[in-house]
Design a protein around this motif. Sequence first.
Motif, short mmCIF file in Angstrom:
data_model
loop_
_atom_site.label_atom_id
_atom_site.label_comp_id
_atom_site.label_asym_id
_atom_site.label_seq_id
_atom_site.Cartn_x
_atom_site.Cartn_y
_atom_site.Cartn_z
N GLY A 117 -2.28 -37.82 -51.46
CA GLY A 117 -1.35 -37.83 -52.59
C GLY A 117 -0.42 -36.63 -52.53
O GLY A 117 0.76 -36.71 -52.89
N ASP A 118 -0.95 -35.51 -52.09
CA ASP A 118 -0.13 -34.31 -51.95
C ASP A 118 0.89 -34.50 -50.83
O ASP A 118 2.03 -34.03 -50.92
N GLY A 119 0.47 -35.21 -49.80
CA GLY A 119 1.35 -35.48 -48.69
C GLY A 119 2.54 -36.34 -49.10
O GLY A 119 3.66 -36.18 -48.59
N TYR A 120 2.29 -37.24 -50.04
CA TYR A 120 3.37 -38.10 -50.54
C TYR A 120 4.48 -37.24 -51.15
O TYR A 120 5.67 -37.46 -50.92
N LEU A 121 4.07 -36.25 -51.95
CA LEU A 121 5.07 -35.38 -52.57
C LEU A 121 5.86 -34.60 -51.53
O LEU A 121 7.06 -34.37 -51.68
N VAL A 122 5.18 -34.23 -50.47
CA VAL A 122 5.87 -33.48 -49.41
C VAL A 122 7.01 -34.30 -48.81
O VAL A 122 8.07 -33.79 -48.50
N ARG A 123 6.77 -35.61 -48.70
CA ARG A 123 7.84 -36.46 -48.16
C ARG A 123 9.08 -36.38 -49.05
O ARG A 123 10.21 -36.44 -48.56
N ILE A 124 8.85 -36.28 -50.36
CA ILE A 124 9.99 -36.17 -51.27
C ILE A 124 10.65 -34.79 -51.13
O ILE A 124 11.87 -34.67 -51.11
N LEU A 125 9.82 -33.78 -51.00
CA LEU A 125 10.37 -32.42 -50.83
C LEU A 125 11.28 -32.37 -49.61
O LEU A 125 12.35 -31.76 -49.64
N GLU A 126 10.84 -33.02 -48.56
CA GLU A 126 11.64 -33.00 -47.34
C GLU A 126 13.03 -33.55 -47.60
O GLU A 126 14.01 -33.07 -47.02
N GLU A 127 13.10 -34.56 -48.47
CA GLU A 127 14.40 -35.15 -48.78
C GLU A 127 15.28 -34.20 -49.58
O GLU A 127 16.50 -34.25 -49.47
N THR A 128 14.67 -33.39 -50.39
CA THR A 128 15.48 -32.56 -51.30
C THR A 128 16.09 -31.35 -50.60
O THR A 128 17.14 -30.88 -51.00
N ARG A 129 15.42 -30.83 -49.63
CA ARG A 129 15.84 -29.59 -48.97
C ARG A 129 15.98 -28.42 -49.94
O ARG A 129 16.73 -27.48 -49.70
N LEU A 130 15.27 -28.51 -51.05
CA LEU A 130 15.30 -27.41 -52.01
C LEU A 130 14.18 -26.43 -51.67
O LEU A 130 13.20 -26.81 -51.03
#
Length: 313
Positions: A117-130
């Motif tokens: 589940g934590d890995g799922y969030l990381v995929r979103i983080l990758e998209e944000t580049r924030l």
Amino acid sequence: MSLPAAPGTDRQTASPPGFRSGFVALAGRPNVGKSTLLNRLIGTKVSIVSPVPQTTRLVIRAVARSAAAEIVYVDTPGIHRPQHAMNREMVEAAREALSGADLILQLIDGAEGFGPGDGYLVRILEETRLPAFLVINKIDAMRRSALLPLIDDVRRRYAWSEIHPCSALTGEGCQELEDSIRALLPEGPPLFPDDFVTDLPTRLALAEIVREQLLLRTRDELPHATAVIVDAVERSETGEYRIAATIYVDRDSQKGIVIGKAGAGIKAIGATARMGMAAFLGAPAHLSLWVKVKKGWRNEVQLLRLLGISGKG
Ligand code: GDP
Ligand code: MG
């Protein structure tokens, strides 16, 4: 505590030198300790925790203002979904919601480690580049010898700007975390006027009442194309409220849909919303409702800054 001066044209000069402000998004699976950490970070500061239920975009959870910074903590609805339910569009929606943030805090439960589940969030983080911090929470509940291996593990998962072990429960590591958050935010004046910070829960709740009516009545025609900002809330000596609110839409055609034939649409929205507001406030309410076209408002890097410059649509 000395608060920055009231809003106005001199807001830029009103903030003390070195004052920082910005939006910090909290992300993480259920039960990792987001609410507990938020309470810890807010502590005794001038702060508001919003009671407003989640909607579709960044949702303010709290505005924490100290003499040195104003940190707006936000939630990003849709970002905490389970991995199996994810698709490309949802990642995109979450990414867009997060794009207004200056920093993302991803929390994990240190005792459980880094899971799928934590890995799922990381995929979103990758998209944000924030910039993103990984917060390893609940270190009070884990063996100390397990901490270094866990840090080693998470370091390989993503290019976190910083990794912060802490315990939201005992407070260990939380001051360091807060100092790092502040240091990462841009220098700038408070995002919200003083009276806005005080009125925030009320304004958000009133905006939500309008938004609910708006969505009910325009449903298929205006999917997610609107924002509602409450510009003013005044109370007369007789105890009646006067509320001014603005509905922002993307295009002229959407403005027409909201207003309706001969104004019937906006009248109906206003009438029902006014009743909802009176019930919420426990006193008679008058509502002035406006519709403004603000092209591409959804793409404003900091949509929520709009909230702080009410009346300047
Ligand atoms: P959220 O769902 O992410 O908002 O998580 P909550 O803040 O509601 O916390 C979920 C549970 O974890 C609660 O029972 C908290 O008391 C507990 N919790 C939160 N932070 C810590 C911590 O640092 N250490 C321990 N031992 N428990 C914690
Ligand atoms: Mg919570």
